[in-house]
Design an enzyme around this catalytic site. Structure first.
Site, PDB file in Angstrom:
ATOM      1  N   HIS A  17       0.834  -1.318   0.126  1.00  0.00           N
ATOM      2  CA  HIS A  17      -0.173  -0.002  -0.016  1.00  0.00           C
ATOM      3  C   HIS A  17       0.725   1.382  -0.055  1.00  0.00           C
ATOM      4  O   HIS A  17       0.341   2.318  -1.017  1.00  0.00           O
ATOM      5  CB  HIS A  17      -0.869   0.062   1.408  1.00  0.00           C
ATOM      6  CG  HIS A  17      -1.887  -1.098   1.495  1.00  0.00           C
ATOM      7  ND1 HIS A  17      -1.879  -2.034   2.470  1.00  0.00           N
ATOM      8  CD2 HIS A  17      -2.727  -1.602   0.775  1.00  0.00           C
ATOM      9  CE1 HIS A  17      -3.021  -2.776   2.288  1.00  0.00           C
ATOM     10  NE2 HIS A  17      -3.362  -2.613   1.211  1.00  0.00           N
ATOM     11  N   LYS A  41     -16.945  -7.441   6.888  1.00  0.00           N
ATOM     12  CA  LYS A  41     -15.425  -8.179   6.830  1.00  0.00           C
ATOM     13  C   LYS A  41     -14.996  -7.808   8.295  1.00  0.00           C
ATOM     14  O   LYS A  41     -15.011  -6.816   9.130  1.00  0.00           O
ATOM     15  CB  LYS A  41     -14.759  -7.224   5.933  1.00  0.00           C
ATOM     16  CG  LYS A  41     -13.512  -8.164   5.089  1.00  0.00           C
ATOM     17  CD  LYS A  41     -12.896  -7.503   3.985  1.00  0.00           C
ATOM     18  CE  LYS A  41     -11.537  -7.965   3.561  1.00  0.00           C
ATOM     19  NZ  LYS A  41     -10.835  -7.407   2.308  1.00  0.00           N
ATOM     20  N   ARG A  89      -1.640  -5.980  -8.225  1.00  0.00           N
ATOM     21  CA  ARG A  89      -0.355  -6.807  -7.862  1.00  0.00           C
ATOM     22  C   ARG A  89      -0.111  -7.976  -8.803  1.00  0.00           C
ATOM     23  O   ARG A  89       0.903  -8.268  -9.155  1.00  0.00           O
ATOM     24  CB  ARG A  89      -0.493  -7.504  -6.456  1.00  0.00           C
ATOM     25  CG  ARG A  89      -0.584  -6.464  -5.238  1.00  0.00           C
ATOM     26  CD  ARG A  89      -1.228  -7.089  -4.062  1.00  0.00           C
ATOM     27  NE  ARG A  89      -2.513  -7.440  -4.368  1.00  0.00           N
ATOM     28  CZ  ARG A  89      -3.277  -8.328  -3.666  1.00  0.00           C
ATOM     29  NH1 ARG A  89      -2.573  -8.582  -2.375  1.00  0.00           N
ATOM     30  NH2 ARG A  89      -4.481  -8.475  -3.837  1.00  0.00           N
ATOM     31  N   SER A 127      -2.679  -8.231   3.286  1.00  0.00           N
ATOM     32  CA  SER A 127      -2.933  -7.875   4.688  1.00  0.00           C
ATOM     33  C   SER A 127      -3.297  -8.979   5.486  1.00  0.00           C
ATOM     34  O   SER A 127      -2.908  -9.275   6.562  1.00  0.00           O
ATOM     35  CB  SER A 127      -4.029  -6.872   4.985  1.00  0.00           C
ATOM     36  OG  SER A 127      -3.645  -5.637   4.146  1.00  0.00           O
TER      37      SER A 127
END
Ligand code: COA
Length: 158
Positions: A17, A41, A89, A127
């Site tokens: 990030h 979440k 990514r 993460s």
């Protein structure tokens, strides 16, 4: 005023990030790093804590750290942002991001989604992997800045 939003869960912020933030910030007058408040979440960190960790690791750039809930495009209208920045990514990110960008365009055609390729050395970081490695006592020093390692370990240790 050229303003963009970099939205995400940031649970926690990673070198991936930070790479995007540092490269995107100079392209705009203001970059808003916006933590999504997502009740669906289960997050390891509270929204406030995620914001604190982001502020802790960012150099003093033209970056504002905040949070939002609801639709990203509604939030973009409220804060008068012309663009949303997303990091890609790998090819596997593309399909999801493509769908989101198209739907967001339908919701608000005045906001552009801009994609940046995550630097290759960070392309494997996520993460949830950071949290998993920290939970199992592994070394996360290549994944998140040193300053937040104790906080991540404390939140993840069983
Ligand atoms: N480097 C490293 N990791 C990255 C990364 C990068 N450049 N970009 C994304 N990631 C990782 C994150 O760490 C996260 O990992 P995890 O799933 O293991 O936790 C994962 O990729 C997902 O990324 P994130 O950016 O946090 O996206 P998200 O899917 O949680 O949230 C929003 C994306 C916030 C843009 C989207 O959910 C949203 O806009 N929500 C608001 C509601 C809305 O408007 N919905 C309609 C959309 S069409």
């Amino acid at each position: 005023m050229r303003r963009a939003i970099f939205p995400g869960s940031f649970d926690p912020i990673t070198f991936g990030h930070i790479d995007i933030i540092q490269r995107a910030a100079p392209l705009f007058d203001e970059l808003i790093v916006a933590v999504l408040v997502n009740p669906d979440k289960h997050a390891a960190f509270s929204t406030e804590r995620r914001e604190e960790l982001i502020r802790q690791v960012l150099p003093p750039l033209n970056v504002r750290v905040t949070h939002f809930d609801g639709l990203l495009m509604d939030y973009a209208a409220v804060c008068k942002a012309q663009a949303v920045v997303r990091g890609l990514r790998a090819v596997s990110d593309f399909e999801y991001e493509f769908q989101m960008a198209q739907l967001n365009r339908q919701l608000n055609p005045t906001v552009e989604t801009l994609f940046m390729m995550t630097a290759p050395q960070f392309a494997y970081i996520s993460s949830s992997m950071v949290r998993q490695i920290a939970t199992l006592g592994g070394d996360i020093s290549a994944l998140v800045p040193a300053g937040i390692i104790p906080a991540v370990q404390a939140a993840c240790r069983r």
